[in-house]
Design a protein around this motif. Structure first.
Motif, short mmCIF file in Angstrom:
data_model
loop_
_atom_site.label_atom_id
_atom_site.label_comp_id
_atom_site.label_asym_id
_atom_site.label_seq_id
_atom_site.Cartn_x
_atom_site.Cartn_y
_atom_site.Cartn_z
N PHE A 150 0.89 -1.16 0.00
CA PHE A 150 0.00 0.00 0.00
C PHE A 150 0.94 1.21 0.00
N HIS A 153 0.88 7.47 1.14
CA HIS A 153 -0.15 8.39 0.67
C HIS A 153 -0.59 9.38 1.74
N GLU A 155 -3.89 10.77 3.16
CA GLU A 155 -5.21 10.17 3.14
C GLU A 155 -6.17 11.01 2.30
N LEU A 166 -6.30 11.31 10.78
CA LEU A 166 -6.96 10.02 10.75
C LEU A 166 -6.43 9.18 11.90
N HIS A 286 1.36 8.01 4.91
CA HIS A 286 1.43 6.66 5.49
C HIS A 286 1.14 5.61 4.42
N ARG A 304 -10.92 2.52 11.44
CA ARG A 304 -10.39 3.83 11.08
C ARG A 304 -11.47 4.90 11.18
FE LIG Z 1 -4.58 5.44 4.39
#
Ligand SMILES: [Fe+2]
Ligand SMILES: O=C(O)CCC(=O)C(=O)O
Length: 346
Positions: A150, A153, A155, A166, A286, A304
């Motif tokens: 992943f 990025h 968010e 977040l 992240h 989340r």
């Molecule tokens: Fe994320």
């Protein structure tokens, strides 16, 4: 003169004692509204119980919010339910029983110190608490439910309302021990760039590849090009994602420098059950390394919440906690399918 960046992104860590944990658990014990179908009553109950949040966690969140501390805070040893059900194998919103897991009040208690919970209409069936775990059909996508790397990025960047913060609460650790959340302080990297490179990042020349394009550049369909560095109310905003594509040679050169340096300072955080990672989305990016899920009920499970400090006042008051993701129409078709359709194991 550009400043050289430090080798590591700093994160703050607060580890609760068992006594603090149990007192927090008891203090939020009366929260019984279901956040998935009665979010406002749920949040009202969390707010009534706000004194339950351990003082050290409250203060650490305050420091993060005021910029007195690093843009990442890890709180450990939070109360997690002992009878956690098996990790689901399909999107949370597709489950027949949308009962609360019982950990949502822990997450919401922390988030409450930072601002207002919000989300996007098009996502997660409009839930304000997102449940993230590997889903087989999502394994190759750039989603929290994937298995491939992943990429780093910001968010939900480039939206009218992107999250200011977040929070990720780990309910169940990766049983293979492989999963590591990555965090990097991108503002440090940007601070160290020279003026000319900074000016390149401020040009609307960065986009995502998509089969539902706004523009076509060199034969590639792209979303609307955006600047990586912009200014909102006089404050510099940095928005970055590892798979952004530059639309010309000069912007590509600076994007490569940025990407390399951000990756070089990223720290690995292997989240354990009871860990909460809170991120200042305007300072840090992240991501997570690739994992090998078992899809057997034992996979890693995160909850989340997204936070805004701008929504629910001024121009956004009327729109409430769910804002429309105006970039949705230009998502790649496979992303849209994954977001919209309840994904069972395929
Ligand atoms: Fe994320
Ligand atoms: O799986 C992770 O550690 C990161 C997940 C993530 O980026 C997110 O849910 O926003």
């Amino acid at each position: 003169m550009p400043r050289s960046s430090e080798p590591l992104t700093e994160i703050s860590v607060v580890e609760l004692s068992d006594e603090e944990r149990e007192s927090f658990r008891a203090g939020i014990g009366s929260v019984d509204a279901n956040p998935y179908d009665a979010f406002e009553p749920f949040l009202a109950q969390v707010r009534e119980s706000r004194k339950a949040l351990p003082r050290r966690v409250h203060d650490a969140l305050d420091d993060l919010r005021n910029g007195r501390a690093p843009g990442a805070l890890l709180v450990r040893n939070l109360p997690i339910v002992t009878d956690l059900p098996p990790t689901p194998d399909r999107s949370f919103s597709a489950l027949s029983d949308l009962a609360a897991v019982g950990t949502e009040a822990v997450l919401a208690s922390a988030v409450n110190v930072l601002g207002e919970p919000f989300s996007y209409l098009e996502w997660d069936a409009g839930h304000l608490v997102h449940n993230k775990y590997p889903i087989h059909a999502h394994r190759d996508l750039q989603f929290g439910s994937n298995a491939v790397e992943f990429l780093l990025h910001t968010e939900t960047p480039f939206r009218d309302v992107s999250p200011d913060y977040l929070a990720l609460l780990c309910l169940r650790a990766d049983p293979t021990g492989q999963a590591k959340t990555k965090v990097a302080d991108i503002t440090r990297v940007v601070d160290a760039l020279d003026e000319a490179d900074l000016a390149v990042l401020a040009k609307a020349r960065y986009a995502f590849e998509t089969d539902n394009p706004v523009v076509v550049v060199d034969g590639r369909g792209l979303t609307e090009p955006q600047p990586i560095v912009s200014y909102r109310d006089g404050t510099r905003v940095v928005e970055y994602v590892g798979d952004l594509i530059a639309t010309d040679e000069e912007s590509r050169r600076v994007l490569e420098i940025l990407g390399r340096r951000v990756l070089a300072i990223a720290v690995d955080i292997p989240l354990a059950g009871g860990d909460l990672l809170v991120l200042d989305n305007s300072r840090v990016v992240h991501g997570r390394n690739a994992i090998v899920p078992g899809y057997d009920g034992r996979d890693r499970w995160l909850q989340r919440m997204l936070v805004t400090t701008r929504l629910l006042d001024g121009e956004h008051r009327a729109t409430g906690r769910l804002v429309s993701d105006r970039r949705y129409a230009n998502y790649p078709t496979d992303y849209r399918k994954a977001l919209r359709q309840p994904a069972a194991r395929s």
